[in-house]
Design a protein around this motif. Structure first.
Motif, PDB file in Angstrom:
ATOM      1  N   TRP A  36       0.833  -1.202   0.000  1.00  0.00           N
ATOM      2  CA  TRP A  36       0.000   0.000   0.000  1.00  0.00           C
ATOM      3  C   TRP A  36       0.870   1.254   0.000  1.00  0.00           C
ATOM      4  O   TRP A  36       0.588   2.228  -0.710  1.00  0.00           O
ATOM      5  N   ILE A  37       1.930   1.225   0.795  1.00  0.00           N
ATOM      6  CA  ILE A  37       2.848   2.367   0.832  1.00  0.00           C
ATOM      7  C   ILE A  37       3.497   2.575  -0.534  1.00  0.00           C
ATOM      8  O   ILE A  37       3.664   3.713  -0.993  1.00  0.00           O
ATOM      9  N   PRO A  41       0.671   5.818  -1.509  1.00  0.00           N
ATOM     10  CA  PRO A  41       0.903   6.441  -0.202  1.00  0.00           C
ATOM     11  C   PRO A  41      -0.070   7.577   0.106  1.00  0.00           C
ATOM     12  O   PRO A  41      -0.367   7.843   1.259  1.00  0.00           O
ATOM     13  N   VAL A  42      -0.570   8.242  -0.947  1.00  0.00           N
ATOM     14  CA  VAL A  42      -1.505   9.355  -0.736  1.00  0.00           C
ATOM     15  C   VAL A  42      -2.808   8.849  -0.127  1.00  0.00           C
ATOM     16  O   VAL A  42      -3.358   9.453   0.797  1.00  0.00           O
ATOM     17  N   ILE A  47      -6.286   8.150   4.809  1.00  0.00           N
ATOM     18  CA  ILE A  47      -6.932   7.309   5.816  1.00  0.00           C
ATOM     19  C   ILE A  47      -6.372   7.605   7.201  1.00  0.00           C
ATOM     20  O   ILE A  47      -7.112   7.646   8.189  1.00  0.00           O
ATOM     21  N   LEU A  48      -5.056   7.816   7.296  1.00  0.00           N
ATOM     22  CA  LEU A  48      -4.450   8.163   8.579  1.00  0.00           C
ATOM     23  C   LEU A  48      -5.000   9.484   9.110  1.00  0.00           C
ATOM     24  O   LEU A  48      -5.248   9.638  10.303  1.00  0.00           O
ATOM     25  N   ASP A  49      -5.214  10.433   8.206  1.00  0.00           N
ATOM     26  CA  ASP A  49      -5.805  11.711   8.615  1.00  0.00           C
ATOM     27  C   ASP A  49      -7.220  11.512   9.145  1.00  0.00           C
ATOM     28  O   ASP A  49      -7.642  12.174  10.097  1.00  0.00           O
ATOM     29  N   ALA A  50      -7.945  10.562   8.514  1.00  0.00           N
ATOM     30  CA  ALA A  50      -9.336  10.334   8.912  1.00  0.00           C
ATOM     31  C   ALA A  50      -9.448   9.658  10.272  1.00  0.00           C
ATOM     32  O   ALA A  50     -10.494   9.753  10.927  1.00  0.00           O
ATOM     33  N   THR A  51      -8.395   8.972  10.717  1.00  0.00           N
ATOM     34  CA  THR A  51      -8.454   8.314  12.022  1.00  0.00           C
ATOM     35  C   THR A  51      -8.513   9.318  13.168  1.00  0.00           C
ATOM     36  O   THR A  51      -9.000   8.998  14.252  1.00  0.00           O
ATOM     37  N   GLY A  52      -7.992  10.500  12.935  1.00  0.00           N
ATOM     38  CA  GLY A  52      -8.005  11.526  13.974  1.00  0.00           C
ATOM     39  C   GLY A  52      -6.938  11.345  15.032  1.00  0.00           C
ATOM     40  O   GLY A  52      -6.907  12.079  16.019  1.00  0.00           O
ATOM     41  N   SER A  53      -6.037  10.377  14.845  1.00  0.00           N
ATOM     42  CA  SER A  53      -4.971  10.139  15.815  1.00  0.00           C
ATOM     43  C   SER A  53      -3.771  11.005  15.476  1.00  0.00           C
ATOM     44  O   SER A  53      -3.110  10.799  14.452  1.00  0.00           O
ATOM     45  N   LYS A  57      -0.571  10.161  12.813  1.00  0.00           N
ATOM     46  CA  LYS A  57      -0.271  11.095  11.733  1.00  0.00           C
ATOM     47  C   LYS A  57       1.146  11.635  11.851  1.00  0.00           C
ATOM     48  O   LYS A  57       1.881  11.735  10.862  1.00  0.00           O
ATOM     49  N   ALA A  58       1.540  11.972  13.063  1.00  0.00           N
ATOM     50  CA  ALA A  58       2.859  12.575  13.260  1.00  0.00           C
ATOM     51  C   ALA A  58       3.982  11.583  12.984  1.00  0.00           C
ATOM     52  O   ALA A  58       5.001  11.937  12.386  1.00  0.00           O
ATOM     53  N   LEU A  59       3.808  10.332  13.395  1.00  0.00           N
ATOM     54  CA  LEU A  59       4.880   9.350  13.264  1.00  0.00           C
ATOM     55  C   LEU A  59       4.918   8.686  11.895  1.00  0.00           C
ATOM     56  O   LEU A  59       5.988   8.388  11.367  1.00  0.00           O
ATOM     57  N   VAL A  60       3.748   8.436  11.308  1.00  0.00           N
ATOM     58  CA  VAL A  60       3.690   7.625  10.095  1.00  0.00           C
ATOM     59  C   VAL A  60       3.757   8.458   8.819  1.00  0.00           C
ATOM     60  O   VAL A  60       4.248   7.980   7.792  1.00  0.00           O
ATOM     61  N   GLN A  61       3.294   9.692   8.869  1.00  0.00           N
ATOM     62  CA  GLN A  61       3.230  10.489   7.648  1.00  0.00           C
ATOM     63  C   GLN A  61       4.564  10.541   6.920  1.00  0.00           C
ATOM     64  O   GLN A  61       4.633  10.352   5.708  1.00  0.00           O
ATOM     65  N   ASP A  62       5.636  10.803   7.643  1.00  0.00           N
ATOM     66  CA  ASP A  62       6.952  10.942   7.016  1.00  0.00           C
ATOM     67  C   ASP A  62       7.576   9.603   6.636  1.00  0.00           C
ATOM     68  O   ASP A  62       8.636   9.569   6.014  1.00  0.00           O
ATOM     69  N   MET A  63       6.931   8.492   7.021  1.00  0.00           N
ATOM     70  CA  MET A  63       7.465   7.165   6.709  1.00  0.00           C
ATOM     71  C   MET A  63       6.853   6.575   5.447  1.00  0.00           C
ATOM     72  O   MET A  63       7.219   5.474   5.032  1.00  0.00           O
ATOM     73  N   LEU A  64       5.901   7.290   4.837  1.00  0.00           N
ATOM     74  CA  LEU A  64       5.225   6.763   3.655  1.00  0.00           C
ATOM     75  C   LEU A  64       6.073   7.006   2.410  1.00  0.00           C
ATOM     76  O   LEU A  64       5.698   7.747   1.499  1.00  0.00           O
ATOM     77  N   THR A  65       7.223   6.360   2.367  1.00  0.00           N
ATOM     78  CA  THR A  65       8.139   6.505   1.243  1.00  0.00           C
ATOM     79  C   THR A  65       8.337   5.167   0.544  1.00  0.00           C
ATOM     80  O   THR A  65       8.028   4.107   1.115  1.00  0.00           O
ATOM     81  N   LEU A  66       8.861   5.216  -0.670  1.00  0.00           N
ATOM     82  CA  LEU A  66       9.086   3.999  -1.439  1.00  0.00           C
ATOM     83  C   LEU A  66      10.068   3.076  -0.734  1.00  0.00           C
ATOM     84  O   LEU A  66       9.873   1.854  -0.691  1.00  0.00           O
ATOM     85  N   GLN A  67      11.127   3.647  -0.148  1.00  0.00           N
ATOM     86  CA  GLN A  67      12.141   2.836   0.529  1.00  0.00           C
ATOM     87  C   GLN A  67      11.552   2.073   1.710  1.00  0.00           C
ATOM     88  O   GLN A  67      11.841   0.887   1.913  1.00  0.00           O
ATOM     89  N   VAL A  68      10.715   2.753   2.498  1.00  0.00           N
ATOM     90  CA  VAL A  68      10.083   2.106   3.646  1.00  0.00           C
ATOM     91  C   VAL A  68       9.137   0.998   3.184  1.00  0.00           C
ATOM     92  O   VAL A  68       9.099  -0.091   3.763  1.00  0.00           O
ATOM     93  N   GLY A  69       8.357   1.272   2.140  1.00  0.00           N
ATOM     94  CA  GLY A  69       7.432   0.269   1.620  1.00  0.00           C
ATOM     95  C   GLY A  69       8.149  -0.981   1.146  1.00  0.00           C
ATOM     96  O   GLY A  69       7.722  -2.110   1.431  1.00  0.00           O
TER      97      GLY A  69
END
Length: 224
Positions: A36-37, A41-42, A47-53, A57-69
């Protein structure tokens, strides 16, 4: 004696079935997350934004990269095949698969202990060195900040020094965590590092022993 060996073998097989099946399911979920990443990633970010957490959002947003996926997907595939080796070996009684599984489980134990020792030693000796996701996560977990003793010198404290509500750049010196990260992490490691090593050792040794026991029981039955 044969009945005893059969019961022991079945008990060992049950442990291998359950543990490896659970890990394989987790690996499938993690692999799907990695794909999925890579693919969208968009969408995942939305979906992460919709969770309201705020923490997610703070920890995962910057990890949505091709290398991490790619890394998440590859690790998931590797663990899946190792666990499948143990699961299928327990079902079929394959001496080769059970032996390889036992050896790989012990190898993973050595790697995990080596990584744990490396990171814990680095944390104790050097503290938190940068503002990567690992550092942000450590600050949030321990609710601490290594800049608190020199707060006057920090014009723009990292957001994780104040908490997820201050992501990405709203942290101020007045809202900074009061606990020092280095002392908090060192104290935690002093209390829990040894139990973690023991827990890892017990889990891996039990799985390896069950695999070898299942192998030996099948071998003795084939020669009888």
């Amino acid at each position: 004696m044969a009945k005893t060996e059969s019961k022991v073998s079945k008990f060992a097989a049950c442990i291998l079935y359950v543990v490896n099946f659970i890990i394989m399911v987790v690996c499938c979920i993690t692999f799907s997350f990695g794909l999925w990443i890579i693919i969208s990633p968009v969408t995942l970010s939305t979906i992460l934004d919709a969770t309201g957490s705020n923490t997610l959002k703070a920890l995962v947003q910057d990890m949505l990269t091709l290398q991490v996926g790619i890394a998440v997907s590859l690790v998931s595939v590797l663990l899946f095949f190792v666990c499948f080796m143990g699961f299928y070996g327990a079902v079929t009684g394959s001496a080769f698969l059970l032996f390889m599984y036992a050896a790989l489980v012990l190898l993973f134990l050595l790697l995990e202990c080596a990584f744990l020792h490396y990171f814990s030693t680095n944390l104790i000796e050097k503290g938190l060195q940068d503002d990567g996701q690992w550092t942000h996560a450590m600050r949030l977990i321990f609710k601490c900040c290594e800049h608190n003793t020199t707060v006057a010198e920090v014009k723009n404290p990292p957001w994780s020094c104040c908490g997820p509500d201050f992501y990405p750049d709203n942290c101020t010196s007045t809202a900074i965590y009061k606990k020092d990260c280095n002392s908090s992490i060192t104290s935690w490691l002093d209390n829990f590092e040894l139990p973690i090593y023991l827990l890892l050792a017990v889990i891996h040794v039990v799985l390896s022993s069950c695999s070898l026991l299942r192998r030996s029981c099948y071998a003795s039955r084939s020669h009888s």
